[in-house]
Motif scaffolding. Structure first.
Motif, PDB file in Angstrom:
ATOM      1  N   GLY A  63       0.775  -1.172   0.019  1.00 55.28           N
ATOM      2  CA  GLY A  63      -0.031   0.056   0.161  1.00 55.28           C
ATOM      3  C   GLY A  63       0.744   1.410   0.026  1.00 55.28           C
ATOM      4  O   GLY A  63       0.399   2.307   0.015  1.00 55.28           O
ATOM      5  N   GLU A  64       2.221   1.144  -0.076  1.00 50.95           N
ATOM      6  CA  GLU A  64       2.854   2.610   0.057  1.00 50.95           C
ATOM      7  C   GLU A  64       2.966   2.868  -1.358  1.00 50.95           C
ATOM      8  O   GLU A  64       3.040   2.317  -2.519  1.00 50.95           O
ATOM      9  N   PHE A  65       3.247   4.306  -1.491  1.00 50.99           N
ATOM     10  CA  PHE A  65       3.257   4.930  -2.776  1.00 50.99           C
ATOM     11  C   PHE A  65       4.735   5.434  -2.853  1.00 50.99           C
ATOM     12  O   PHE A  65       5.079   6.541  -1.937  1.00 50.99           O
ATOM     13  N   VAL A  66       5.897   4.836  -3.557  1.00 51.65           N
ATOM     14  CA  VAL A  66       7.219   5.391  -3.324  1.00 51.65           C
ATOM     15  C   VAL A  66       7.839   5.728  -4.449  1.00 51.65           C
ATOM     16  O   VAL A  66       7.619   5.098  -5.771  1.00 51.65           O
ATOM     17  N   ALA A  67       8.450   6.701  -4.628  1.00 48.48           N
ATOM     18  CA  ALA A  67       8.988   7.422  -5.675  1.00 48.48           C
ATOM     19  C   ALA A  67      10.719   7.525  -5.642  1.00 48.48           C
ATOM     20  O   ALA A  67      11.069   7.484  -4.420  1.00 48.48           O
ATOM     21  N   LEU A 114       5.618   1.812  -7.141  1.00 45.20           N
ATOM     22  CA  LEU A 114       6.940   1.958  -7.199  1.00 45.20           C
ATOM     23  C   LEU A 114       6.869   2.723  -8.504  1.00 45.20           C
ATOM     24  O   LEU A 114       6.992   2.194  -9.504  1.00 45.20           O
ATOM     25  N   LEU A 115       7.572   4.047  -8.446  1.00 48.06           N
ATOM     26  CA  LEU A 115       7.662   4.801  -9.660  1.00 48.06           C
ATOM     27  C   LEU A 115       9.002   5.494  -9.607  1.00 48.06           C
ATOM     28  O   LEU A 115       9.309   6.229  -8.822  1.00 48.06           O
ATOM     29  N   ASN A 116       9.445   5.243 -10.812  1.00 48.49           N
ATOM     30  CA  ASN A 116      10.894   6.056 -11.411  1.00 48.49           C
ATOM     31  C   ASN A 116      10.480   7.194 -11.998  1.00 48.49           C
ATOM     32  O   ASN A 116       9.618   7.406 -13.032  1.00 48.49           O
ATOM     33  N   ILE A 117      10.950   8.408 -11.380  1.00 48.25           N
ATOM     34  CA  ILE A 117      10.532   9.493 -12.073  1.00 48.25           C
ATOM     35  C   ILE A 117      11.778  10.754 -12.003  1.00 48.25           C
ATOM     36  O   ILE A 117      12.398  10.692 -10.891  1.00 48.25           O
TER      37      ILE A 117
END
Length: 265
Positions: A28-32, A200-203
């Protein structure tokens, strides 16, 4: 849960993609994940679904030791991990719904695969996924008639139709204009909160990372140099992650985000 334990990745040419990474991400985490190009962001992401094999250490995803997976086990494992690429990876001459349903092909019987016939339950799931990202009205439109932002939302719907526990997004808004990028990031944030899907998002856009993610992981030369809540991110930390490269544009990106958050509140 995703758990990296002293994980390293060394490519055949000797390049070190990851070095002694210890990282734990709860459901449930939103990690950038941020850092310079070539820092190891994509490598980290692609190790999670075994697109890349780690060289040493241990990587566990939802209790599964990823390094031990082989053959059909990998396919079953990946069925609960959605992957979204910068290039969208869509079949442009096919309808939006057709692109969404492609992700369900491995689960079809051989004759359905041969004839391209999907059961009604699959079509309903596909339409529901499109509704979830706000483009249900485009279900029978060809993908090549959509804007870049709409195509990225098709890619997101294609991921959602598989009911994933985790979504990995590799620079999903890099090719989009600022307004469209914000819309797509809104979708990611809403899906994360409403469906409890780990993202998990690379940005490259630090301002978007700080505005939308709950947690920031900074990578430099394959090593994690920062891991903490977005509220703890300062300009000094950004400079440390990026080693001062492009610092002027990064500094400028933080202030407008802060102002926007205050206005929205």
């Amino acid at each position: 849960m995703i758990k990296f334990e002293n994980v390293s990745k060394i490519y055949p040419n000797g390049h070190v993609g990851l070095k002694n990474v210890d990282l734990q991400i709860e459901q449930g985490e939103f990690v950038a994940i941020i850092g310079l190009s070539g820092a190891g962001k994509s490598t980290l992401l692609r190790c999670v679904n075994k697109m890349h094999d780690i060289s040493s250490g241990k990587l566990t995803v939802n209790g599964v030791n990823v390094t031990q997976l082989k053959g059909k086990e990998i396919r079953r494992f990946r069925s609960k991990i959605g992957m979204i690429f910068q290039s969208f990876n869509l079949i442009t001459r096919t309808t939006v719904l057709g692109n969404v349903l492609v992700s369900l092909v491995p689960e079809l019987s051989w004759w359905r695969r041969l004839l391209g016939v999907y059961p009604a339950t699959a079509k309903i799931a596909g339409l529901k996924a499109l509704d979830n990202v706000g483009i249900l009205d485009k279900a029978y439109t060809r993908v090549d008639q959509l804007s870049g932002g709409q195509q990225q939302r098709v890619a997101l719907a294609r991921t959602l139709v598989g009911d994933p526990d985790i979504i990995l997004a590799d620079e999903p808004v890099a090719a989009l204009d600022p307004v469209t990028a914000k819309i797509v990031m809104d979708d990611f944030q809403r899906i994360n909160r409403e469906m409890n899907i780990s993202i998990l998002l690379n940005i490259h856009h630090v301002d978007l990372a700080v505005a939308y993610a709950d947690r920031i992981v900074g990578i430099r030369q394959g090593e994690i140099v920062f891991d903490g809540p977005t509220s703890a991110v300062t300009q000094e930390i950004i400079d440390e992650i990026y080693q001062g490269h492009g610092s002027s544009s990064i500094k400028g990106s933080l202030e407008p985000v802060a102002a926007e958050v205050v206005v929205d509140a």
